[in-house]
Design a protein around this motif. Structure first.
Motif, PDB file in Angstrom:
ATOM      1  N   ARG A  74      -6.100   1.840   1.887  1.00  0.00           N
ATOM      2  CA  ARG A  74      -5.858   0.737   2.818  1.00  0.00           C
ATOM      3  C   ARG A  74      -5.479  -0.306   1.956  1.00  0.00           C
ATOM      4  O   ARG A  74      -4.834  -1.229   2.183  1.00  0.00           O
ATOM      5  N   SER A  75      -5.937  -0.499   0.576  1.00  0.00           N
ATOM      6  CA  SER A  75      -5.852  -1.605  -0.305  1.00  0.00           C
ATOM      7  C   SER A  75      -4.414  -1.500  -0.630  1.00  0.00           C
ATOM      8  O   SER A  75      -3.505  -0.667  -0.453  1.00  0.00           O
ATOM      9  N   ASP A  76      -3.983  -2.859  -1.117  1.00  0.00           N
ATOM     10  CA  ASP A  76      -2.403  -2.909  -1.745  1.00  0.00           C
ATOM     11  C   ASP A  76      -2.330  -2.296  -3.128  1.00  0.00           C
ATOM     12  O   ASP A  76      -1.045  -2.056  -3.488  1.00  0.00           O
ATOM     13  N   GLY A  77      -3.267  -1.622  -3.715  1.00  0.00           N
ATOM     14  CA  GLY A  77      -3.009  -0.671  -4.795  1.00  0.00           C
ATOM     15  C   GLY A  77      -2.905  -1.264  -6.116  1.00  0.00           C
ATOM     16  O   GLY A  77      -2.535  -1.040  -7.026  1.00  0.00           O
TER      17      GLY A  77
ATOM     18  N   ARG B 255       0.947  -1.235   0.039  1.00  0.00           N
ATOM     19  CA  ARG B 255       0.055   0.023   0.031  1.00  0.00           C
ATOM     20  C   ARG B 255       0.986   1.289   0.032  1.00  0.00           C
ATOM     21  O   ARG B 255       0.328   2.407  -0.466  1.00  0.00           O
TER      22      ARG B 255
END
Length: 338
Positions: free
Chosen positions: A242-245, A209
């Motif tokens: 918050r996500s890993d992208g 992230r």
């Protein structure tokens, strides 16, 4: 004849008004900050935003350390907030334990931050640093090598994708290590490198992230610290998602839109038109603050150490760092071509 005289008078008055306006124009902030070769003696503090600010109480990282070497010394951009300089030293030591021989450190900031004459839009508050994707060589590089040699791109030629012949698990490890520090809130890499990580990282992926895709970071990565304690005037950047992208936000980079050439008249870069009025009020005091007696007193060499001898007297250092001039030095490119 009278019409000609009137036109001549109007042209003369117009030229005079232009000259008066130019003479009374505010100086550019980039020129004022670039003129300072040493930091402001004051309590360490960052003011403003990463692309519009300055800092006081900065220190420099030594050109050579046990697990780092500084590149492009002529630019005099190895200065930062003390927390950033100490973090880079720790990062270099930890990365060496991970199997990365040591860090090649590129630009950090000018002695008092502020906009630069060339190159970056950010790096203004002492909390940004560029790290090359090439590990430190076993030998100490000469000044000439540090000015001339570059770090190869991690991409295939004329491609947005990583060259698997160059990319190694060690590259992943050094980025993972950078993301492990709570002080580092962002790591900028080329979108192709972000995709490579998304496709190959196994196990814990939460650190991804912090790794953000951006133009131009194919031969180096950019680490950014959050605002440090004691810097009330530092403006925080929005938190990373918050996500890993590894989602549609990354997929956008592999469409035509982000790489399409700009149309219309070219707009000047913000650093090229910025005056002191655009910066936090504290930056006037930063410019006016006294400098230390010499660079020696504010150069960091390792845990708890401040350099106690001139740079040229250190082992293997045969350079008058401050005498080098930035001529024919490659500058960062914001948007590589497809």
């Amino acid at each position: 004849m009278r019409q000609f005289v009137n036109r001549l008078i109007c042209a003369t008055l117009t030229l005079a008004s232009v000259l008066v306006a130019e003479a009374s124009a505010e100086p550019l902030a980039r020129d004022l900050f670039a003129a300072h070769r040493l930091p402001a003696v004051a309590q360490p503090s960052s003011y403003g935003f990463y692309s519009k600010g300055c800092f006081a109480g900065g220190i420099a990282i030594a050109p050579d350390g046990p697990t780092w070497q500084v590149m492009r010394l002529s630019r005099n951009r190895r200065w930062g907030h003390p927390d950033m300089i100490r973090l880079l030293e720790q990062f270099s030591r930890d990365a060496a334990r991970d199997g990365w021989r040591g860090l090649l450190i590129g630009d950090i900031s000018q002695p008092r931050g502020g906009p630069m004459l060339t190159g970056h839009a950010s790096h203004q508050i002492g909390l940004d640093a560029d790290i090359w994707f090439s590990p430190m060589p076993a030998q100490r590089m000469t000044v000439e090598q540090r000015e001339r040699d570059g770090s190869p791109s991690m991409l295939r030629k004329n491609s947005l994708y990583v060259d698997d012949a160059r990319w190694t698990r060690a590259h992943e490890a050094v980025l993972r290590r950078a993301a492990s520090y709570p002080q580092i809130e962002r790591i900028l890499v080329h979108p192709g490198i972000k995709k490579k990580l998304c496709d190959t990282v196994q196990g814990d992926r939460s650190w991804l992230r912090k790794v953000r895709p951006y133009w131009g970071h194919d031969s180096h990565f950019h680490v950014r610290m959050s605002c440090p304690p004691g810097s009330a005037g530092c403006k925080r950047q929005d938190p990373v998602p918050r996500s890993d992208g590894c989602d549609k936000s990354l997929a956008w980079w592999f469409t035509e839109e982000p790489w399409r050439p700009a149309t219309g008249p070219a707009k000047p870069k913000a650093r090229d038109v910025m005056t002191m009025a655009a910066l936090p009020a504290q930056c006037q005091a930063v410019l006016a603050a006294p400098a230390p007696a010499s660079e020696v007193a504010v150069t960091y060499t390792g845990p708890g150490e401040i350099m106690q001898q001139p740079v040229a007297a250190r082992a293997g250092a045969a350079y008058p760092v401050m005498s080098l001039q930035p001529q024919n030095v490659p500058l960062p490119t914001p948007r590589p071509s497809r």
